[in-house]
Design an enzyme around this catalytic site. Structure first.
Site, PDB file in Angstrom:
ATOM      1  N   GLU A 164       3.166  15.809  -0.231  1.00  0.00           N
ATOM      2  CA  GLU A 164       3.203  14.448  -0.799  1.00  0.00           C
ATOM      3  C   GLU A 164       3.207  14.507  -2.335  1.00  0.00           C
ATOM      4  O   GLU A 164       2.527  15.344  -2.927  1.00  0.00           O
ATOM      5  CB  GLU A 164       1.957  13.691  -0.322  1.00  0.00           C
ATOM      6  CG  GLU A 164       1.899  12.246  -0.797  1.00  0.00           C
ATOM      7  CD  GLU A 164       0.626  11.511  -0.343  1.00  0.00           C
ATOM      8  OE1 GLU A 164      -0.368  12.173   0.046  1.00  0.00           O
ATOM      9  OE2 GLU A 164       0.638  10.269  -0.392  1.00  0.00           O
ATOM     10  N   LYS A 213       5.894   5.039   1.831  1.00  0.00           N
ATOM     11  CA  LYS A 213       4.561   5.039   2.463  1.00  0.00           C
ATOM     12  C   LYS A 213       4.129   3.604   2.773  1.00  0.00           C
ATOM     13  O   LYS A 213       4.090   2.750   1.882  1.00  0.00           O
ATOM     14  CB  LYS A 213       3.564   5.715   1.511  1.00  0.00           C
ATOM     15  CG  LYS A 213       2.179   5.951   2.096  1.00  0.00           C
ATOM     16  CD  LYS A 213       1.331   6.739   1.095  1.00  0.00           C
ATOM     17  CE  LYS A 213      -0.003   7.179   1.653  1.00  0.00           C
ATOM     18  NZ  LYS A 213      -0.732   8.051   0.709  1.00  0.00           N
ATOM     19  N   CYS A 221       0.626  11.014   4.692  1.00  0.00           N
ATOM     20  CA  CYS A 221      -0.820  11.173   4.540  1.00  0.00           C
ATOM     21  C   CYS A 221      -1.655  10.099   5.262  1.00  0.00           C
ATOM     22  O   CYS A 221      -1.773  10.139   6.466  1.00  0.00           O
ATOM     23  CB  CYS A 221      -1.136  11.243   3.041  1.00  0.00           C
ATOM     24  SG  CYS A 221      -2.619  12.212   2.701  1.00  0.00           S
TER      25      CYS A 221
HETATM   26  N1  LIG Z   1      -3.076  10.791  -0.051  1.00  0.00           N
HETATM   27  C1  LIG Z   1      -3.659  10.168   0.944  1.00  0.00           C
HETATM   28  O1  LIG Z   1      -3.122   9.237   1.523  1.00  0.00           O
HETATM   29  C2  LIG Z   1      -5.007  10.698   1.323  1.00  0.00           C
HETATM   30  C3  LIG Z   1      -5.528  10.110   2.625  1.00  0.00           C
HETATM   31  C4  LIG Z   1      -6.911  10.588   2.901  1.00  0.00           C
HETATM   32  O2  LIG Z   1      -7.465  11.385   2.186  1.00  0.00           O
HETATM   33  C5  LIG Z   1      -7.619  10.047   4.062  1.00  0.00           C
HETATM   34  O3  LIG Z   1      -8.788  10.451   4.255  1.00  0.00           O
HETATM   35  O4  LIG Z   1      -7.057   9.242   4.814  1.00  0.00           O
END
Ligand SMILES: NC(=O)CCC(=O)C(=O)O
Length: 260
Positions: free
Chosen positions: A43, A112, A146
């Site tokens: 990412e 996203k 993510c």
């Molecule tokens: N970069 C992110 O979206 C991190 C997401 C994350 O850490 C989580 O716990 O969910």
């Protein structure tokens, strides 16, 4: 049909796209040497979470990134799930996954959908409004970024449309490594799909990142898992396993969407 996958689990130089492009180019050489069919990046691999400087360093319409990935894809004859990058548009900046096929064709851009407030994304980024479905070698796949993996209904929305592989790109912090592993294994089991998830290594001013990229089969078995350091993680997907899992336990037939 089988696919060999290479996950580029790399560190990211904070707010320094030029360095990150150079490093990514070296990893692409390695991925090509591994004779993989598909390679995936982490990412925000060009900028990291340098959110306060995104106006300056985000890629205008992702033009530079798309050009770079197209060149790499054609040079190495490899499909690229281009992790995600900060894409600057007239509507704001998005956290965008870019997929290029091995012929250098832009296949998909996915923004996203779920912005992660704990890392301030909602102050600097715009949320996406479209799905992450795409097709490579006639196989339906889906891309997620993510925090998206905490929303199982989002992955399900893609597997009911036929996705057999869920690609996840991430900058997932180390304190929640257990969540990362549990969520990804669950997404594979409940969707009877392969999960290919790449995380970054290293740290920035706010976080230490977990690494532990994972390739998981449709039964939830881990095919390969990286450690905490920089690494090219590889694994082979066999699409017969998706069919096998879905025939043996017909979850998609047995769903009761009229109740939920
Ligand atoms: N970069 C992110 O979206 C991190 C997401 C994350 O850490 C989580 O716990 O969910």
């Amino acid at each position: 049909m089988k696919w060999k996958i290479a996950c580029i689990q790399m560190d990211i130089a904070f707010g320094q796209p030029d360095i990150n492009f150079q490093v990514a180019e070296q990893w692409m050489e390695k991925a090509a040497r591994s004779e993989s069919d598909i390679v995936i990046l982490p990412e925000l691999w060009t900028t990291g979470y340098d959110l306060t400087r995104l106006n300056e360093i985000a890629d205008q319409e992702a033009e530079k990134t798309i050009e770079f990935l197209k060149t790499q894809a054609q040079k190495h004859q490899i499909h690229i799930i281009g992790g995600s990058i900060a894409k600057k548009t007239s509507k704001g900046i998005y956290n965008t996954m870019i997929i290029i096929d091995k012929h250098g064709k832009l296949i998909k851009e996915y923004d996203k959908l779920h912005l992660f407030q704990l890392m301030d994304e909602h102050h600097f980024l715009q949320p996406g409004e479209k799905d992450g479905l795409f097709t490579l070698d006639e196989k339906i796949c889906a891309g997620f970024i993510c925090y998206d993996i905490r929303f199982p209904e989002w992955q399900r929305a893609h597997t009911v449309q036929g996705a057999e592989v869920l690609f996840v790109t991430a900058e997932w912090p180390k304190p929640r490594l257990d969540h990362w592993r549990a969520l990804l294994i669950s997404r594979a089991i409940e969707n009877q799909a392969y999960v290919v998830a790449v995380n970054r290594t290293g740290s920035d001013v706010n976080n230490i990142f977990a690494g532990h990229s994972l390739i998981i089969d449709p039964w939830g078995n881990i095919i390969s898992e990286a450690g905490e350091g920089n690494e090219l993680l590889t694994g082979t997907l066999d699409f017969n396993k998706v069919t096998e899992a879905r025939n043996k336990i017909p979850v998609f037939e047995d769903r009761r969407p009229d109740f939920y």
